[in-house]
Write an enzyme that holds these catalytic residues in place. Sequence first.
Site, PDB file in Angstrom:
ATOM      1  CB  SER A  84      12.269  -2.546  -4.975  1.00 19.29           C
ATOM      2  OG  SER A  84      12.754  -1.235  -5.164  1.00 19.29           O
TER       3      SER A  84
ATOM      4  CE  LYS B  67      16.548  -2.345  -6.990  1.00 22.22           C
ATOM      5  NZ  LYS B  67      15.278  -2.905  -6.518  1.00 22.22           N
TER       6      LYS B  67
END
Length: 827
Positions: free
Chosen positions: A689, A732
């Site tokens: 990611s 996140k």
Amino acid sequence: MLFSKGDGKGRGDAEKLVLPLLPLRDIIVFPHMVVPLFVGREKSISAIDAAIAKDKEIFLAAQRRPKTNAPAADDIFEVGTIASIHQFHRLPDGTVKVLVEGRRRGKIARFVDHEQHFLCEVSALEESASPGVEVEALMRSVQSTFETYVKLNKRVAPEILMTAQTLEEPGRLADTVVVHLGSIKLADRQELLEMVNPVARLEKLHEVMQAEIEILQVEKKIRSRVKRQMERTQKEYYLNEQMQAIQKELGERDEFKSEMQELEDRLKTRRMPEEARSKVQKEIKKLKMMQPMSAEATVVRNYIDWILSLPWDERSEDLRDIVEAERVLDEDHYGLKKIKERIIEYLAVQALIDKPRSPVLCLVGPPGVGKTSLARSVARAMGRQFVRVSLGGVRDEAEIRGHRRTYIGAMPGKIIQSLKKAGTANPVFLLDEVDKMSTDFRGDPAAALLEVLDPEQNATFNDHYLDLDYDVSEAMFITTANTLGGIPLPLQDRMEVIQLTGYTEFEKLNIATRYLVPKQLRDAGLDGVEVTLGESALRTVINHYTHEAGVRNLERELGSLARKIARQVLAEGKSRAFEIGARDVPKYLGPPKFKVGRTEAHDEVGLTMGLAVTAFGGDLLANEVSVLPGKGKLQVTGKLGDVMKESAQAAMSWVRSKAPQLGLASDFYQEVDVHIHFPEGAIPKDGPSAGVTMATSLVSALLKVPVRRDVAMTGEITLRGRVLEIGGLKEKLLAAHRGGIKTVIIPKDNRKDLRDVPRRVLKAMRVIVAEHIEDVLGEALAWSSQPALLAGRARPIEYREGVLVDHGAATAQTGLAEATAAVSIEG
């Protein structure tokens, strides 16, 4: 030595001696008697020293009262024994040991003044006895009586009797015998000592011995009677024990028969499958043919008892009130919507169908998020019994399916044992730490669980010990695990996996306010004290004193804070009110233990803020790129995994493929070295990611264009520049919000996950949905003039305050799915 003799006139005076006197406490020394004495009194030691200094003669006389420590002249008997000292020895403790021998009788005529010890003038007493038939008869009578005494008193040695038989002097015979009459009193001994006439002394001695013999004979009779009584008692005890053993043996058969009858009665009243009933009947028939105390009978009896004790047809009534069940779940746990919805769905189906298939749920999440306690709440909400089996460290397949009865100490497995403990066939069955099982030569317990957790097979679960099919399909199985990596894929396939992500800051705040703070204040004894923990204080504890996905450490820190307040209450009284703010927390818990990721103060070249997910939730992850003169070397540091290194190579390959459109020379990489680094190098990092983050840092460093400090991003990059979906979007975005990030760039395919993000987080930031890396670069870099690569680029989709922003063409292309996503977020 001073002495005087008679002057020869008349009868003459007796011999007189001036001798040191040694008072004796509880002993009398007779003539011809050799005895050791231990002397400790100063006057007595001085008397012994004086005797040794002369001719070793000393006068021994007994005290009238033995307990007197400092006797006077009146406390000492007048008649005693003139003795000689044979041995003298001083002991380490200051006492003196002397060995003395009695010589003859003496009488104190007068005491001579002396400061250090007793000194007296002693007259020797002479014995006189004319021999005759009467004296001889008396001596024989005494010897015969003494022989009888010796036979009765075993403490006198036979040699003494032989010595007494050889003595011919009546006085010496009397003195020898009296010494060995150990039981006569001190006054009687003194009386015998004072008798100078041997004949009178023998008569008195004979009288004393006769009395002692009578006493000894009575003692002997008593001993004989006691011995006979003991023998009779022992005999009766032995016979009673034999009788009891016989009665027990006879009674055991009766008990055994009654036990058989009890087992048969239990079998008649129990509802169970025909297979199990037939099996028990055969085992009872076999048990009747066995000896009750045999080892095999014990095994069969235990087996029958296990079968009869199982809840074959006992079930608890489920609570079908969905509203009440939802209230119970909300009362025990905050959040966790997915698992709560799944339980409510099951209860709804159960209300419509008599026997729905019980779900097999697998709760996967980090430690401390409430997996185990949630299973207990599910049992309470459904009105079922709750049983828990910890599988951590289990490595034997028999722990699940039991041991066969051929083994010594065989038992059923944990599944059957727990069902017996629950007492119902439909409990909520928690299999805790299912990812912590291991395998060895004894088998794989995970493979044994396949039958238990498979809804198509667990209606006929076969335990090795029972060797019968048992229906466990009505039990609601809930398993817990920290990760799916430790669970074999076939076992995962049989379970409905529900991911329990770490709690967000808002969820922790609510959990602390509703559950943890009241509990810790109550445990610390602060019920009657006014304690206010403000939201700012709780946020400080959550962000700066804990770093976890769950709330265990948060509970510990709050408990520590409560105990310190309790200490103050004890010192100052309960009348004081405590209002704890963010600034007060360090006073109680010390300096902060953790720091929260924050944005940079200025826009920087080659520095991009990424987003990551750890076991403790989301976090900001800075990425730095430095371009140095060199020969085209790409170096990646920061303790990165293979996937992350490959993402760095993919990002570099994309930059090289787009070099002309970015305004770079096509061979720029041959003249520079590129160093990609992720700070906090001691922490392992991996995953794809961070691809767009590294690509943005590379472009920024190569083109010397700064990256906006209030922008963070996440997404996987391909060689063609596409931005692919990632996981952990909720965590996140929470980390970005906590770190003060105003703009977050996410992959387009992650739009569906925005509905899981708290609305207050989305309203506080701008979310850019990127499909290609060009969308990321256009929003993240502070361009003064955009390169050809970004010219004519359509603006990407974005959300502001949780609402989709219309950018014309971009919105038109998204169609109905985009609008649906926007509506769901708004709701």
